[in-house]
Write a protein that holds these residues in place. Structure first.
Motif, PDB file in Angstrom:
ATOM      1  N   MET A   1      47.700  50.195  50.711  1.00 46.62           N
ATOM      2  CA  MET A   1      47.502  51.484  51.371  1.00 46.62           C
ATOM      3  C   MET A   1      47.867  51.343  52.833  1.00 46.62           C
ATOM      4  N   SER A   2      48.722  52.207  53.313  1.00 41.31           N
ATOM      5  CA  SER A   2      49.156  52.127  54.705  1.00 41.31           C
ATOM      6  C   SER A   2      48.482  53.201  55.521  1.00 41.31           C
ATOM      7  N   CYS A   3      47.891  52.814  56.603  1.00 39.52           N
ATOM      8  CA  CYS A   3      47.212  53.763  57.495  1.00 39.52           C
ATOM      9  C   CYS A   3      47.975  53.830  58.809  1.00 39.52           C
ATOM     10  N   SER A   4      48.136  55.017  59.337  1.00 44.71           N
ATOM     11  CA  SER A   4      48.850  55.172  60.604  1.00 44.71           C
ATOM     12  C   SER A   4      47.950  55.859  61.610  1.00 44.71           C
ATOM     13  N   TYR A   5      47.760  55.219  62.740  1.00 40.39           N
ATOM     14  CA  TYR A   5      46.918  55.774  63.808  1.00 40.39           C
ATOM     15  C   TYR A   5      47.822  55.982  65.019  1.00 40.39           C
ATOM     16  N   ALA A   6      48.121  57.226  65.326  1.00 37.59           N
ATOM     17  CA  ALA A   6      49.046  57.546  66.410  1.00 37.59           C
ATOM     18  C   ALA A   6      50.345  56.786  66.188  1.00 37.59           C
ATOM     19  N   SER A   7      50.781  55.956  67.186  1.00 43.28           N
ATOM     20  CA  SER A   7      52.035  55.239  67.032  1.00 43.28           C
ATOM     21  C   SER A   7      51.835  53.824  66.509  1.00 43.28           C
ATOM     22  N   PHE A   8      50.573  53.474  66.186  1.00 44.12           N
ATOM     23  CA  PHE A   8      50.280  52.116  65.727  1.00 44.12           C
ATOM     24  C   PHE A   8      49.942  52.150  64.254  1.00 44.12           C
ATOM     25  N   SER A   9      50.578  51.323  63.456  1.00 42.79           N
ATOM     26  CA  SER A   9      50.340  51.287  62.024  1.00 42.79           C
ATOM     27  C   SER A   9      49.833  49.927  61.617  1.00 42.79           C
ATOM     28  N   ASN A  55      38.721  66.657  50.237  1.00 44.06           N
ATOM     29  CA  ASN A  55      39.923  66.403  51.044  1.00 44.06           C
ATOM     30  C   ASN A  55      40.208  64.909  51.164  1.00 44.06           C
ATOM     31  N   ALA A  56      39.163  64.120  51.331  1.00 46.75           N
ATOM     32  CA  ALA A  56      39.342  62.674  51.441  1.00 46.75           C
ATOM     33  C   ALA A  56      39.885  62.088  50.146  1.00 46.75           C
ATOM     34  N   VAL A  57      39.328  62.502  49.021  1.00 42.35           N
ATOM     35  CA  VAL A  57      39.779  61.992  47.719  1.00 42.35           C
ATOM     36  C   VAL A  57      41.248  62.313  47.493  1.00 42.35           C
ATOM     37  N   ARG A  58      41.666  63.468  47.930  1.00 41.91           N
ATOM     38  CA  ARG A  58      43.042  63.910  47.689  1.00 41.91           C
ATOM     39  C   ARG A  58      44.034  63.368  48.710  1.00 41.91           C
ATOM     40  N   GLY A  59      43.536  62.570  49.629  1.00 46.36           N
ATOM     41  CA  GLY A  59      44.428  61.930  50.577  1.00 46.36           C
ATOM     42  C   GLY A  59      44.783  62.765  51.778  1.00 46.36           C
ATOM     43  N   HIS A  60      44.095  63.887  51.981  1.00 45.55           N
ATOM     44  CA  HIS A  60      44.347  64.705  53.167  1.00 45.55           C
ATOM     45  C   HIS A  60      43.764  64.009  54.400  1.00 45.55           C
ATOM     46  N   ALA A  61      44.294  64.342  55.555  1.00 44.01           N
ATOM     47  CA  ALA A  61      43.769  63.782  56.790  1.00 44.01           C
ATOM     48  C   ALA A  61      42.365  64.326  57.044  1.00 44.01           C
ATOM     49  N   ASP A 327      46.950  53.588  45.815  1.00 40.59           N
ATOM     50  CA  ASP A 327      46.866  54.950  45.293  1.00 40.59           C
ATOM     51  C   ASP A 327      45.472  55.374  44.885  1.00 40.59           C
ATOM     52  N   VAL A 328      44.540  54.428  44.861  1.00 42.43           N
ATOM     53  CA  VAL A 328      43.194  54.720  44.372  1.00 42.43           C
ATOM     54  C   VAL A 328      42.241  54.923  45.551  1.00 42.43           C
ATOM     55  N   ALA A 329      41.542  56.033  45.539  1.00 40.99           N
ATOM     56  CA  ALA A 329      40.496  56.232  46.538  1.00 40.99           C
ATOM     57  C   ALA A 329      39.337  55.292  46.223  1.00 40.99           C
ATOM     58  N   VAL A 330      38.592  54.943  47.260  1.00 43.37           N
ATOM     59  CA  VAL A 330      37.511  53.978  47.077  1.00 43.37           C
ATOM     60  C   VAL A 330      36.216  54.546  47.642  1.00 43.37           C
ATOM     61  N   GLN A 331      35.117  54.211  46.994  1.00 39.76           N
ATOM     62  CA  GLN A 331      33.799  54.660  47.433  1.00 39.76           C
ATOM     63  C   GLN A 331      32.890  53.454  47.627  1.00 39.76           C
ATOM     64  N   VAL A 354      33.441  50.742  57.079  1.00 37.84           N
ATOM     65  CA  VAL A 354      34.434  51.759  57.432  1.00 37.84           C
ATOM     66  C   VAL A 354      35.681  51.108  58.030  1.00 37.84           C
ATOM     67  N   GLY A 355      35.478  50.088  58.855  1.00 36.50           N
ATOM     68  CA  GLY A 355      36.625  49.408  59.439  1.00 36.50           C
ATOM     69  C   GLY A 355      37.517  48.774  58.390  1.00 36.50           C
ATOM     70  N   LYS A 356      36.916  48.162  57.392  1.00 31.86           N
ATOM     71  CA  LYS A 356      37.701  47.511  56.333  1.00 31.86           C
ATOM     72  C   LYS A 356      38.323  48.517  55.369  1.00 31.86           C
ATOM     73  N   ALA A 357      37.659  49.653  55.180  1.00 30.52           N
ATOM     74  CA  ALA A 357      38.176  50.654  54.251  1.00 30.52           C
ATOM     75  C   ALA A 357      39.386  51.379  54.828  1.00 30.52           C
ATOM     76  N   GLY A 358      39.456  51.517  56.150  1.00 27.15           N
ATOM     77  CA  GLY A 358      40.540  52.285  56.739  1.00 27.15           C
ATOM     78  C   GLY A 358      40.263  53.777  56.660  1.00 27.15           C
ATOM     79  N   LYS A 359      41.202  54.548  57.151  1.00 28.91           N
ATOM     80  CA  LYS A 359      40.945  55.981  57.325  1.00 28.91           C
ATOM     81  C   LYS A 359      41.362  56.834  56.140  1.00 28.91           C
ATOM     82  N   ASN A 360      41.973  56.254  55.134  1.00 32.06           N
ATOM     83  CA  ASN A 360      42.548  57.065  54.061  1.00 32.06           C
ATOM     84  C   ASN A 360      41.799  56.855  52.746  1.00 32.06           C
ATOM     85  N   LYS A 361      41.404  57.959  52.128  1.00 32.68           N
ATOM     86  CA  LYS A 361      40.818  57.918  50.787  1.00 32.68           C
ATOM     87  C   LYS A 361      39.582  57.022  50.698  1.00 32.68           C
TER      88      LYS A 361
END
Length: 391
Positions: A1-9, A55-61, A327-331, A354-361
């Motif tokens: 899973m790739s997370c992008s924060y501003a210009s830093f990925s 929204n989180a499950v569906r991958g929305h910001a 592709d899988v959301a995590v809880q 939260v830090g290890k999970a990242g911002k997506n899903k």
């Protein structure tokens, strides 16, 4: 899973505790990266006014991870204990519309979680399948006539929720109105193997010798029972979705008692069948799978097709992300025992997860249900910290 924060990925699959942290400043949180200081918060726009959890499950910001807790309504709350004193029977509490709604809303009114889960039990469908049971205080569930033969399984009926548990549908409909889309209303069911384990063992079990004896000596009998539970749980999930549930969690609590090869025979195919059948008619109903102690089976869980895999606390979140794939959301997956610690300790555990999970899903939750005796003020702190996070 790739997370992008501003210009830093960065890749959340390679996150380690030293490379990312969630720091609190003036009651808000921001993601900090070790290589570049604080990263600007992303602008979040949700096209539809849906609950944050969906929204989180569906991958929305989303601006923060949605948060709710398993066993959210229950014995740790004084308000629930008062109801128990008046209505000592669990089945009475869980099969009365007014009580189900009141208990389900107790944590919502106090903590405002992002998910409001129906107060019920995974065994609730059993009487409608011709399997009498009760839940006895101090003993747990008791199956009056455990199943073990072809004749026993033949007596099991298909579950028709409209006929057997109309109070579940009524409660879900009321909950949707009460919560008013400020949070997602969650339903839940038991998975076929877990339900089969209860009815074959006669209740809870430590060694699961009866279900394994049946599985390994009379597999056709067990497969017939598992298929009946599968068909019935498909009916039940669809019913819950039709009556107001916006997501449904499937509990396969005992599947992790199986070896990987046996999981692939006695659990995985039936879970996949449930997901496939539900998605045919309810393609937008998110399905969450939780199996405690699932570290040894983790790569197999996404094969079910569920939208979200819920991790227990024995799996490192960063490892879980890597093993599950992008592709899988995590809880999850804070240790429920952490809520007995200091507020600083609880905060640190939330930050780490939260830090290890990242911002997506990611849906923030415990890795199991809340334990009896958990201080309510610590639960309040958990939600306060979680809802103060900003990506």
């Amino acid at each position: 899973m790739s997370c992008s924060y501003a210009s830093f990925s960065f890749s959340s699959l390679s996150i380690v505790p030293s490379s990312i942290s969630v720091a609190r400043s003036r009651s808000k949180f921001s993601i900090q990266c070790a290589v570049g200081g604080t990263v600007a918060e992303p602008k979040v726009t949700n096209a539809v006014a849906e609950p944050l959890l969906l929204n989180a499950v569906r991958g929305h910001a989303v601006e923060r991870p949605p948060v709710w807790l398993m066993r959210q309504a229950g014995r740790y709350m004084k308000s629930y204990q008062i109801i128990c004193e008046k209505y000592p029977s669990f089945r009475e509490r869980s099969e009365n519309v007014d009580l189900v709604v009141e208990i389900s809303l107790q944590p919502w009114k106090v903590f405002k979680p992002d998910g409001v889960i129906l107060f019920s039990d995974i065994l609730t469908p059993l009487p409608g399948m011709n399997i009498p049971f009760d839940i006895v205080k101090g003993k747990g569930p008791i199956i009056f006539n455990p199943l073990g033969t072809v004749a026993d399984v033949d007596q099991v009926r298909e579950f028709i929720p409209e006929e057997s548990v109309p109070y579940v549908g009524q409660a879900l409909t009321i909950l949707r109105k009460e919560v008013n889309n400020e949070a997602a209303v969650l339903g839940f069911v038991g998975a076929p193997f877990t339900l089969a384990s209860y009815v074959v063992e006669g209740g809870s079990s430590k060694h699961f010798t009866k279900i394994k004896r049946l599985a390994f000596s009379q597999p056709k009998v067990l497969h017939t029972l598992l298929q009946k539970f599968t068909t019935s749980m498909v009916n039940y999930i669809k019913y819950q979705g039709d009556k107001g549930a916006q997501a449904v969690q499937i509990f396969d609590s005992w599947a992790t008692e199986l070896s990987p090869v046996d999981f692939e025979e006695f659990s995985l195919p039936y879970l996949k069948q449930i997901v496939d059948s539900v998605k045919q008619t309810h393609p937008h109903l998110p399905l969450i799978l939780y199996a405690s102690g699932s570290g040894g089976l983790l790569e197999r869980l996404p094969l079910t097709g569920v939208d979200v895999v819920s991790l227990d606390w024995t799996v490192d979140m960063a490892d879980g992300r890597r093993r599950l794939g992008p592709d899988v959301a995590v809880q999850g997956n804070v240790d429920p025992g952490a809520l007995f610690g200091s507020k600083e300790f609880i905060t640190n555990r939330i930050n780490d997860t939260v830090g290890k999970a990242g911002k997506n899903k990611h849906i923030l939750n415990l890795g199991h249900g809340i334990k009896v005796g958990t201080p309510e003020e610590n639960v309040a702190h958990f939600f306060e910290v979680a809802k103060g996070i900003r990506y």
